[in-house]
Design a protein around this motif. Structure first.
Motif, short mmCIF file in Angstrom:
data_model
loop_
_atom_site.label_atom_id
_atom_site.label_comp_id
_atom_site.label_asym_id
_atom_site.label_seq_id
_atom_site.Cartn_x
_atom_site.Cartn_y
_atom_site.Cartn_z
N ALA A 154 -9.00 -19.07 -12.68
CA ALA A 154 -7.79 -18.26 -12.67
C ALA A 154 -6.77 -18.78 -11.67
CB ALA A 154 -8.15 -16.81 -12.33
N ASP A 155 -7.24 -19.44 -10.59
CA ASP A 155 -6.29 -19.92 -9.60
C ASP A 155 -5.74 -21.31 -9.93
OD1 ASP A 155 -8.37 -21.62 -8.97
OD2 ASP A 155 -8.58 -20.95 -6.91
N ASP A 156 -6.09 -21.85 -11.09
CA ASP A 156 -5.56 -23.12 -11.58
C ASP A 156 -5.90 -24.28 -10.67
OD1 ASP A 156 -4.33 -24.46 -13.66
OD2 ASP A 156 -2.34 -24.39 -12.71
N SER A 157 -7.05 -24.22 -9.94
CA SER A 157 -7.48 -25.31 -9.09
C SER A 157 -7.91 -26.49 -9.96
CB SER A 157 -8.67 -24.89 -8.22
OG SER A 157 -8.28 -23.88 -7.34
N ALA A 158 -7.62 -27.69 -9.47
CA ALA A 158 -8.02 -28.90 -10.18
C ALA A 158 -9.49 -29.17 -9.91
CB ALA A 158 -7.17 -30.06 -9.71
N SER A 159 -10.12 -29.87 -10.84
CA SER A 159 -11.49 -30.32 -10.64
C SER A 159 -11.56 -31.79 -10.99
CB SER A 159 -12.47 -29.51 -11.49
OG SER A 159 -12.22 -29.74 -12.86
N PRO A 184 -9.20 -31.62 -5.22
CA PRO A 184 -9.91 -30.94 -6.31
C PRO A 184 -11.31 -30.49 -5.87
CG PRO A 184 -10.02 -33.31 -6.62
CD PRO A 184 -9.13 -33.06 -5.42
N GLU A 185 -11.89 -29.66 -6.69
CA GLU A 185 -13.29 -29.23 -6.50
C GLU A 185 -14.17 -30.11 -7.35
OE1 GLU A 185 -14.42 -26.96 -4.40
OE2 GLU A 185 -12.40 -26.52 -3.71
N PRO A 186 -15.38 -30.40 -6.96
CA PRO A 186 -15.97 -30.09 -5.66
C PRO A 186 -15.37 -30.98 -4.57
CG PRO A 186 -17.50 -31.42 -6.95
CD PRO A 186 -16.33 -31.14 -7.84
N ALA A 187 -15.31 -30.47 -3.36
CA ALA A 187 -14.72 -31.21 -2.24
C ALA A 187 -15.54 -32.47 -1.97
CB ALA A 187 -14.70 -30.33 -1.00
N SER A 188 -14.83 -33.60 -1.82
CA SER A 188 -15.49 -34.87 -1.56
C SER A 188 -14.49 -35.84 -0.95
CB SER A 188 -16.05 -35.46 -2.87
OG SER A 188 -16.48 -36.78 -2.67
N ALA A 189 -14.96 -36.73 -0.09
CA ALA A 189 -14.11 -37.78 0.45
C ALA A 189 -13.81 -38.84 -0.62
CB ALA A 189 -14.78 -38.43 1.65
N LEU A 190 -14.46 -38.75 -1.77
CA LEU A 190 -14.26 -39.72 -2.84
C LEU A 190 -13.20 -39.27 -3.84
CD1 LEU A 190 -17.98 -40.67 -3.55
CD2 LEU A 190 -16.39 -41.71 -1.94
#
Length: 168
Positions: free
Chosen positions: A28-33, A66-72
């Motif tokens: 719903a929050d339109d977060s990128a993955s 984006p999710e999931p959080a990663s340094a990559l």
């Protein structure tokens, strides 16, 4: 180089479930993955250096990872410009039709000292992958957004963190 390495230590079932979950998520929050790559230890170290060197703004857009959080992985704006470091070499990178300019969906070129392979995606987005660097860095630019500023803004970080060479 062996381009057909298989990793037998990761069960296919959970990896497939994770890939489907990441690719199919919407919120719903339109977060990128973004799917997080699984590069070698050497490439992961380069990618972590790139993450530290990345700009906080890209083509005027603020960084929103984006999710999931990663340094990559990294992201900017909405719809998000997504960067993934440590991806596998795109098949079109070794396609002789691309090198000869005979593939309209894939074009090789350089921006401010960084070589890129540009591929048009089915959804109208553009995907750029670094070439002639010790790690492959992929940047996906959504349909309708000019990619020139994106690649100009990324060039200093890529040149600083990912040395010229041939990626694993």
């Amino acid at each position: 180089m062996n381009f057909f390495r298989h990793r037998h230590h990761t069960p296919v079932g959970p990896a497939l479930v994770l890939l489907i979950t990441v690719a199919g998520c919407s919120s719903a929050d339109d977060s990128a993955s973004a799917a997080v790559p699984s590069p070698s230890t050497k490439v992961t170290k380069l990618c972590r250096s790139l993450d530290k060197a990345l700009p906080t703004k890209l083509d005027g857009l603020g960084r929103e990872d984006p999710e999931p959080a990663s340094a990559l992985t990294a992201g900017w704006g909405s719809p998000a410009i997504i960067l993934r470091c440590g991806v596998v070499r795109p098949p079109k990178m070794i396609d002789p039709k691309v090198a000869e300019g005979g593939d309209p969906d894939a074009i090789a070129g350089g921006v401010n000292g960084v070589d890129w392979l540009m591929e048009k995606q089915d959804d109208g987005a553009s995907r750029f992958t670094t070439a002639n660097r010790s790690a492959y860095v992929e940047v996906t630019v959504p349909k309708g957004r000019d990619s020139t500023g994106v690649l100009v803004d990324l060039a200093p970080a890529v040149k600083k963190a990912i040395p010229e060479g041939i990626a694993d």
